[in-house]
Design an enzyme around this catalytic site. Structure first.
Site, PDB file in Angstrom:
ATOM      1  N   GLY A 258      86.341  57.711 -13.132  1.00  0.00           N
ATOM      2  CA  GLY A 258      86.037  57.125 -11.830  1.00  0.00           C
ATOM      3  C   GLY A 258      84.548  57.054 -11.594  1.00  0.00           C
ATOM      4  O   GLY A 258      84.099  56.757 -10.506  1.00  0.00           O
ATOM      5  N   CYS A 259      83.767  57.336 -12.615  1.00  0.00           N
ATOM      6  CA  CYS A 259      82.319  57.273 -12.501  1.00  0.00           C
ATOM      7  C   CYS A 259      81.862  55.990 -13.183  1.00  0.00           C
ATOM      8  O   CYS A 259      82.108  55.798 -14.366  1.00  0.00           O
ATOM      9  CB  CYS A 259      81.717  58.474 -13.206  1.00  0.00           C
ATOM     10  SG  CYS A 259      79.980  58.641 -12.924  1.00  0.00           S
TER      11      CYS A 259
END
Lengths: 100, 111, 140
Positions: free
Chosen positions: B109-110
């Site tokens: 999710g980065c």
């Protein structure tokens, strides 16, 4: 809402599950190996016939022909579509669920 | 493939500088990775690194920065669970950079 | 995100874990997507219910040779993914009940951070409705 099925019903239960959750008035398109669910004489015929009472079912003709299957053997009530028809279906429906 | 030398042993890094193997991590490795970013690890850094390793152990993921900030606040107190505090410690991004020092993969999710 | 348009996303999970990559892929997409503040729901149907089975035990070095990503579902609450729907018929035909599933919880910010269950066991009609309400349905 449009549901699409691209796997044979003999290989996965996508078609059965899809028809379980699709609501009245929804459309279901059979394409690629999904077209094998569209014919008379299979064990899915009664399920399809039953679903046709409340849902629209379509089959993609180029995929039927590619596999040597006959469009005149498609279950009565299933509508045949070409690629343009496929596109129209995806455009006409707000949501598309591609069942895997 | 890039490597760093930790206690005389070559340890592999991926193209973004993260350890390729979780089990290669050690405090020495963390210090060397931090050194690459010109950071000397303080107790405050170690606290976050330990938190991340525990989080990974429990959930099998490196948390996204939003999740990390919230979770640190809960565990270590509000004065630490905020972006300012964490960015001061890890200027390249508390999730991204701290995970690298902690020997974890880049957070899911980065982006 | 322009104008903060919040869309409804439903992830439909129908495959067992480990045997194929679908379950893990879906979970990763959910976690990545969670960064975008959308209205996310997850549905578990057919063999997908096995993804939530508790007591999974495996690691890269043993068992299925994959990390035990079932633990990651427990983090979904932290990611504000807390609408998890499980198809009752799929549980029933597999001889499973709610007790066989992991306890997935979240803290309700609007209710004094009380811990609440994220899982709802629902029937066919409820899932059909859920699907119809979505802007985007992603199948795995």
């Amino acid at each position: 809402m449009l549901h699409t099925i691209n796997k044979s019903p003999f290989e996965t239960n996508s078609l059965e599950t899809c028809l379980r959750f699709a609501r009245a008035g929804h459309s279901v398109l059979l394409f690629e190996d999904g077209i094998y669910g569209a014919f008379k004489g299979t064990r899915f015929e009664s399920l399809i016939t039953d679903s046709l009472k409340s849902k629209n079912i379509y089959v993609l003709v180029p995929d039927v022909e590619a596999r040597g299957m006959r469009t005149d053997n498609v279950i009565d009530g299933i509508k045949t579509v070409d690629y343009a028809g496929f596109v129209d279906l995806t455009v006409d429906n707000k949501t598309v669920q591609a069942w895997l | 493939m890039a490597t760093i030398e930790v206690n005389g042993k070559a340890v592999e890094l991926d193209e973004e500088g993260y350890l390729t193997e979780l089990k290669d991590w050690s405090k020495e490795a963390a210090a060397i990775l931090a050194g690459q970013d010109d950071i000397e690890l303080s107790d405050s850094h170690w606290e976050v690194i330990k938190f991340l390793r525990d989080y990974y152990d429990e959930y099998q993921i490196a948390p996204a920065v939003r999740v990390l900030t919230k979770a640190i606040g809960k565990k270590l107190g509000k004065d630490k669970g905020n972006s300012k505090y964490l960015y001061e410690l890890f200027p390249y991004g508390p999730a991204k950079q701290a995970c690298r020092f902690a020997g974890l993969p880049k957070p899911t999710g980065c982006i | 995100m322009e104008d903060e348009v919040i869309k409804k996303f439903l992830y439909v999970n129908r495959k067992a874990p480990y045997g194929t990559i679908y379950a893990l892929e879906s979970l990763e997409v959910v976690l990545i997507g969670a960064a975008f503040d959308q209205d996310v729901s997850l549905a578990f149907i057919d063999d997908g219910v096995y993804q939530l089975k508790k007591d999974q035990k495996t690691s890269v070095d043993s068992g299925a040779g994959m990390k035990n990503f079932s633990k990651t579902y427990l983090a979904l609450g932290d990611y504000d993914v807390n609408k998890i729907y499980v198809d009752k018929a799929s549980l029933d035909e597999r001889g499973l009940t709610a007790d066989d599933l992991m306890e997935l919880v979240y803290e309700d910010e609007d209710d004094d951070y009380k811990e609440k269950s994220s899982i709802s066991i629902v029937n066919q009609e409820e899932i059909a409705q859920l699907m119809e309400q979505q802007d985007v349905v992603l199948s795995f």
